[in-house]
Every structure is written in structure tokens, then in C-alpha cells.
Design an enzyme around this catalytic site. Structure first.
Site, mmCIF file in Angstrom:
data_model
loop_
_atom_site.group_PDB
_atom_site.id
_atom_site.type_symbol
_atom_site.label_atom_id
_atom_site.label_comp_id
_atom_site.label_asym_id
_atom_site.label_seq_id
_atom_site.Cartn_x
_atom_site.Cartn_y
_atom_site.Cartn_z
ATOM 1 C CG ASP A 148 0.313 49.267 -33.176
ATOM 2 O OD1 ASP A 148 1.358 48.629 -32.950
ATOM 3 O OD2 ASP A 148 -0.089 50.175 -32.438
ATOM 4 C CG ASP A 161 -7.186 50.173 -32.063
ATOM 5 O OD1 ASP A 161 -6.373 50.625 -31.241
ATOM 6 O OD2 ASP A 161 -7.244 50.572 -33.250
ATOM 7 C CB CYS A 195 -23.908 47.564 -16.711
ATOM 8 S SG CYS A 195 -22.357 46.747 -17.165
ATOM 9 C CB CYS A 232 -19.769 44.444 -16.268
ATOM 10 S SG CYS A 232 -19.615 45.770 -15.049
ATOM 11 C CB CYS A 272 -22.765 46.691 -12.915
ATOM 12 S SG CYS A 272 -22.081 48.212 -13.631
ATOM 13 C CG HIS A 331 -18.638 49.700 -16.114
ATOM 14 N ND1 HIS A 331 -19.928 49.209 -16.061
ATOM 15 C CD2 HIS A 331 -18.731 50.893 -16.749
ATOM 16 C CE1 HIS A 331 -20.750 50.067 -16.622
ATOM 17 N NE2 HIS A 331 -20.057 51.103 -17.044
#
Length: 377
Positions: free
Chosen positions: A93, A267, A305, A307, A310, A336
Site C-alpha cells: 500500500d 485485504d 476445516c 487446516c 483443526c 486457522h
């Protein structure tokens, strides 16, 4: 041209766009969520872990890297990609939002902004030319024009003057841009909540033919329905063959609603910030894992999930880590949450491909426990 947008298809239900963004460090499938690595790192997670959860692009912050460690040092290290060991695309940015939200004793003139560092009070200066030179030194794939982000609410006359200045600054950024062949500079449409100012800003910026366009000045405290209204008024003003980036938006509902309205890139610090407070996003809505009711809950954060957190750890264990001030607990909640949003955007892209994004939105919101235009955060 450093960046090229390829439109794959639009969703028959909603008009949402499925696309590919070609950059010097890889091709990005859009719509996409970009994790925020403010200080050349996404807090609590390594570049290798980001790749494991399929993050395609990350964002870093010009203001923070300008203040510390300095863009010259990063340039001497071989650029931001090499400095932080990330070989996929990076967006930086302009620093404008942080100057107006973090810096002390700022003074805005036509030339630029004088301000004091939020770290040590040092006098600093950013202008369109300086912000562009800093980003050229960082070597990001996508750069942002230096802009002013007006607060909400704000007086109409103030927003008008601010928006007109942002347009003049955008032109100066283009003139100062030293690496147009390997870094794409995006313009930022401002205008607050005023349709006429948004139209003027979009007209000013599209006349300059940037390779991509951002919509700034939203998610700054306004109600969600107002944000969506501004999006509906602004997105059609932007070229269909260029990427569209909605800055600072990352709640699950806003990612889906923004995609429906034609946004390609998002974002936000939200997933990592709330993770450090012990809050996670799940398929059933928000879960505050530090709460006592999870002390003996041996199920994963989200049974749906896949991930790393998890697959391997329980709510009870993660709660224990957080209560014991063990940093691994906050790393797990961070992994996560980022996985949740990256996976959500994959599902959004799949729904666009299958012409069912509105159906997906309705099913997701019902399961997530929110009405349209509401946020669980």
C-alpha cells in the site's frame, strides 16, 4: 505491462468475476483475499505456512517499512521478496492510510504530508514522489498511488478537496514511477460516501490509465449497507479489463458481498488481529476459544476445516495455550483464520465458475448465522 488481468467468466446469477491476475511473481486466481504482512511478515506465521494454506499474494505496508527498517536497507537486501523469503506476489500500500490514522502531528499540504513517527516521534515526510520511490525500492509486484483516506463521517467540502488532491497526487505518482515494466501502480478511487465525488474520482483516475484500480475510503466505520451501496455506485465506473481491489475489507460476509459486486482483490488485518484475541472464524460463525465453556471441549476449532490447527489440536488444548500465554496458541488461531478466508475465496471462485454465487451466499450466511449485510465481527 507488469500486471495483466484476464477475465475468465462472469457469474450468471450475480455478475461476479472469475479471473487471473498475471504478475512477475506468479498468476493469482481471483477473487482473492490477501493476508496482511504489515512489517514484512504476516504476524505469527511463516512464509512456508502461508504457502501450505495456499495464500497466493500478501500485502506489506509502505509506511511501516519506511519507518523501520527503511526502504534503502530492504533495497540493499535485494528487495522485499528476498528480504522476507517470499517468492509469490506482493502488494504494497502507499502508506497514506497509516499516515492519517497512526502518525502524530501530521500536516497535509499540496506537496505531501509532514508527520511524526508513531514509534519515536521523529519528523518524517511522505509525498507522492517519496511513497513511489519507497515502493520502487521495496520491489513489490503491485504498488499503490499515494492518497488521502478521509475519515467517516466527514464534511462534504473536506472530502471534495481531499478527493481532488488524491487525483492530483495520483498523476504525480505515475510520473515518479521508475519501474513500470516490472511493478504495476494502481490508482485509488476516493470520494467518501458521496456518489458524485466517487464518480469524479473514478473519471480522474481512469483517464490516467492505471493498470488496476483500488477502492479506498471504505470499511472506515460506516454501516455495511452503506459500504455496499458505494460499491454498487463505484464498481461500474471502473474498466472491465483491469483488476478491482477493495482495500481493508476482510470479514467473511464482506468478502462474499464484495465479490458479488465485482471486486477481485481484498485485504484486511482482521483474521490475524482477532486470532491474537483468541477469536476464530468457523463454518458456524464466530467462536471465542478462550471462553471457559471450551475448557474440556476436545473437538477441533471447526469440524469442517482441514487446516493444520483443526487436523491436529482441540479447542481445549488451544484454549489452554492462550490462557497460559503460550505463543503457539495464537499461531494456531492465526493459521486457522487465514486458512478459513483463503478457503472461503476458493469456494467463491468455484461458485462463480458454476453460476451459483447467490445461492452460495444464502447458504453460507444461513449457516454462519448472519443476515445479509450483517457481520459476525
Amino acid at each position: 505491462m507488469a500486471v495483466r488481468y484476464e477475465l475468465i467468466k462472469t457469474c450468471a446469477q450475480t455478475g461476479a468475476r472469475l479471473g487471473k491476475l498475471h504478475t512477475p511473481h506468479g498468476v493469482i486466481d481471483t477473487p482473492v483475499f490477501m493476508p496482511v504482512g504489515t512489517q514484512a511478515t504476516v504476524k505469527g506465521i511463516s512464509p512456508e505456512e502461508l504457502k501450505d494454506l495456499n495464500a497466493q499474494i500478501i500485502l506489506s505496508n509502505t509506511y511501516h517499512l519506511f519507518v523501520r527498517p527503511g526502504h534503502e536497507l530492504i533495497r540493499d537486501a535485494g528487495g522485499l521478496h528476498r528480504f522476507m523469503n517470499w517468492d509469490r506476489p506482493i502488494l504494497t500500500d502507499s502508506g497514506g492510510f497509516q499516515v492519517f490514522s497512526l502518525a502524530e502531528n501530521r500536516k497535509i499540504t499540496e506537496d505531501g504530508v509532514q508527520f511524526r513517527s508513531h514509534l519515536n516521534g521523529d519528523k518524517l515526510y511522505l509525498s507522492p514522489e517519496v511513497a513511489t520511490a519507497v515502493q520502487n525500492a521495496l520491489g513489490s509486484d503491485i504498488m499503490m498511488a499515494f492518497d488521502e483516506c478521509p475519515p467517516y463521517p466527514a464534511d462534504y467540502d473536506y472530502v471534495k478537496k481531499s478527493t481532488e488532491r488524491t487525483s492530483r497526487w495520483a498523476e504525480r505518482c505515475l510520473k515518479a514511477h521508475a519501474r513500470p515494466h516490472d511493478q504495476a501502480l494502481f490508482g485509488i478511487v476516493q470520494g467518501g460516501m458521496h456518489a458524485d465525488l466517487r464518480r469524479q474520482s473514478a473519471a480522474d483516475l481512469t483517464s490516467l490509465d492505471f493498470p488496476g484500480y483500488s477502492i479506498g475510503g471504505l470499511s472506515v466505520g460506516e454501516p455495511k449497507p452503506l459500504m455496499y451501496q458505494v460499491l454498487e455506485e463505484t464498481v461500474p465506473l471502473l474498466p472491465a479489463d483491469k483488476p478491482r481491489y477493495l482495500m481493508g475489507v476482510g470479514s467473511p460476509d464482506a468478502l462474499v458481498e464484495g465479490s458479488i459486486r465485482g471486486i477481485d482483490m481484498f485485504d484486511c488485518v482482521l483474521p490475524t488481529r482477532i486470532a491474537r484475541n483468541g477469536t476464530v472464524m468457523t463454518s458456524q460463525g464466530r467462536l471465542v476459544v478462550r471462553h471457559a465453556k471450551y475448557a474440556a471441549d476436545f473437538s477441533p476449532l471447526d469440524p469442517e476445516c482441514s487446516c493444520y490447527a483443526c487436523r491436529h489440536y482441540s479447542r481445549a488444548y488451544i484454549r489452554h495455550l492462550i490462557k497460559a500465554d503460550e505463543m503457539f496458541g495464537l499461531r494456531l488461531t492465526t493459521i486457522h483464520n487465514l486458512h478459513f478466508l483463503v478457503e472461503l475465496m476458493r469456494q467463491v471462485r468455484e461458485a462463480i465458475r458454476e453460476d451459483r454465487l447467490r445461492d452460495f451466499r444464502d447458504e453460507f450466511f444461513e449457516k454462519y448465522g448472519m443476515q445479509h449485510n450483517e457481520s459476525g465481527f
